[in-house]
Design a protein around this motif. Sequence first.
Motif, PDB file in Angstrom:
ATOM      1  N   LEU A   9      -0.984   9.547   4.379  1.00 54.83           N
ATOM      2  CA  LEU A   9      -1.267  10.781   2.848  1.00 54.83           C
ATOM      3  C   LEU A   9      -3.582  10.125   2.785  1.00 54.83           C
ATOM      4  O   LEU A   9      -3.644  10.966   2.078  1.00 54.83           O
ATOM      5  CB  LEU A   9      -1.090   9.358   1.634  1.00 54.83           C
ATOM      6  N   LEU A  10      -3.879   8.806   3.356  1.00 52.00           N
ATOM      7  CA  LEU A  10      -4.768   8.241   3.412  1.00 52.00           C
ATOM      8  C   LEU A  10      -6.039   8.798   3.902  1.00 52.00           C
ATOM      9  O   LEU A  10      -7.083   9.050   4.687  1.00 52.00           O
ATOM     10  CB  LEU A  10      -5.466   7.166   3.096  1.00 52.00           C
ATOM     11  N   GLY A  11      -5.153  10.466   4.871  1.00 50.79           N
ATOM     12  CA  GLY A  11      -5.562  10.492   6.460  1.00 50.79           C
ATOM     13  C   GLY A  11      -6.371  12.101   5.676  1.00 50.79           C
ATOM     14  O   GLY A  11      -6.189  12.286   4.711  1.00 50.79           O
ATOM     15  N   LEU A  44       0.742  -1.155  -0.297  1.00 43.20           N
ATOM     16  CA  LEU A  44       0.182  -0.187   0.295  1.00 43.20           C
ATOM     17  C   LEU A  44       0.230   1.275   0.314  1.00 43.20           C
ATOM     18  O   LEU A  44       0.843   2.559  -0.777  1.00 43.20           O
ATOM     19  CB  LEU A  44      -0.789  -0.117   0.875  1.00 43.20           C
ATOM     20  N   ASN A  45       1.497   1.617   0.919  1.00 45.46           N
ATOM     21  CA  ASN A  45       2.943   2.634   0.667  1.00 45.46           C
ATOM     22  C   ASN A  45       3.473   2.556  -0.125  1.00 45.46           C
ATOM     23  O   ASN A  45       3.720   3.394  -0.724  1.00 45.46           O
ATOM     24  CB  ASN A  45       4.191   2.092   1.803  1.00 45.46           C
ATOM     25  N   SER A  46       3.857   1.269  -0.681  1.00 40.48           N
ATOM     26  CA  SER A  46       4.462   1.564  -2.162  1.00 40.48           C
ATOM     27  C   SER A  46       3.426   1.924  -3.566  1.00 40.48           C
ATOM     28  O   SER A  46       4.467   2.589  -4.569  1.00 40.48           O
ATOM     29  CB  SER A  46       5.099   0.068  -2.827  1.00 40.48           C
ATOM     30  N   LEU A  47       2.577   1.642  -3.060  1.00 45.94           N
ATOM     31  CA  LEU A  47       1.070   2.046  -4.619  1.00 45.94           C
ATOM     32  C   LEU A  47       1.447   3.369  -4.164  1.00 45.94           C
ATOM     33  O   LEU A  47       1.440   4.101  -5.338  1.00 45.94           O
ATOM     34  CB  LEU A  47       0.234   1.503  -4.061  1.00 45.94           C
ATOM     35  N   ARG A  96       6.954  12.013   2.483  1.00 51.98           N
ATOM     36  CA  ARG A  96       6.501  11.018   2.656  1.00 51.98           C
ATOM     37  C   ARG A  96       5.737   9.709   2.187  1.00 51.98           C
ATOM     38  O   ARG A  96       4.395  10.964   1.698  1.00 51.98           O
ATOM     39  CB  ARG A  96       6.297  10.981   4.814  1.00 51.98           C
ATOM     40  N   HIS A  97       5.035   8.576   2.553  1.00 49.83           N
ATOM     41  CA  HIS A  97       4.104   7.601   1.866  1.00 49.83           C
ATOM     42  C   HIS A  97       3.673   7.051   2.562  1.00 49.83           C
ATOM     43  O   HIS A  97       2.813   6.058   2.099  1.00 49.83           O
ATOM     44  CB  HIS A  97       4.850   6.935   0.469  1.00 49.83           C
ATOM     45  N   ASP A  98       3.512   7.187   3.744  1.00 43.30           N
ATOM     46  CA  ASP A  98       2.830   7.304   4.874  1.00 43.30           C
ATOM     47  C   ASP A  98       1.595   6.651   4.875  1.00 43.30           C
ATOM     48  O   ASP A  98       0.753   7.483   4.290  1.00 43.30           O
ATOM     49  CB  ASP A  98       3.630   7.486   6.006  1.00 43.30           C
ATOM     50  N   TRP A  99       0.508   5.244   4.913  1.00 43.50           N
ATOM     51  CA  TRP A  99      -0.628   5.254   4.221  1.00 43.50           C
ATOM     52  C   TRP A  99      -1.218   6.212   5.210  1.00 43.50           C
ATOM     53  O   TRP A  99      -2.363   6.999   4.842  1.00 43.50           O
ATOM     54  CB  TRP A  99      -1.568   4.246   4.255  1.00 43.50           C
ATOM     55  N   VAL A 149       1.514   5.781  -7.084  1.00 39.57           N
ATOM     56  CA  VAL A 149       0.533   6.798  -7.705  1.00 39.57           C
ATOM     57  C   VAL A 149       0.565   8.552  -7.978  1.00 39.57           C
ATOM     58  O   VAL A 149      -0.128   9.638  -7.489  1.00 39.57           O
ATOM     59  CB  VAL A 149      -0.360   6.640  -7.728  1.00 39.57           C
ATOM     60  N   THR A 150       1.526   9.216  -6.838  1.00 36.48           N
ATOM     61  CA  THR A 150       1.859  10.048  -5.777  1.00 36.48           C
ATOM     62  C   THR A 150       3.448  10.600  -6.809  1.00 36.48           C
ATOM     63  O   THR A 150       3.880  11.736  -6.088  1.00 36.48           O
ATOM     64  CB  THR A 150       1.239  10.490  -5.225  1.00 36.48           C
TER      65      THR A 150
END
Length: 153
Positions: A68-70, A47-50, A62-65, A54-55
């Motif tokens: 980014l999804l918060g 998920l973090n890699s995705l 940073r790419h922590d879910w 995509v960004t």
Amino acid sequence: MTPRGRTNQLLYQAEVLLATPVGDDEHAPARRLALQEGALALFELALNSLLREVTEHARLPRHDWRLLLGVEGPALAELERLRDLARQESWLGWLIAQLERLHDIDGASERRAPVREQFIAVSASTSLEQTLLDQLAAAKRDIAALRETSFEW
């Protein structure tokens, strides 16, 4: 390796873990729990890699879910699409709930009570391993669509 390649690799490794035979010795229950939580941890890394994938165009630090999804996450179309997906009954909504459990003190793995000979167990529920495989398959379908729209940008 590219972010796309890394995402694919992590999803594949989670599937490989879930296909690993547990055996039937005294360590089988611990091995099953380790495989379940290991596959979930790989799914989290995927998920973090995705999110990195995509960004990539946004050059985020940073790419922590969780970040980014918060609710306070960056306003990017790809992230908005994933946030919407996370609020639905979807692989992402399921995964986030499982990851919260994984990081909790009790963990996310299924602990089965010892089977007693005088009881007959009947269950309509699906094992965590099968649910994980189903969610991985759903994720791969959505990721392909997300990559397609992300590529258009």
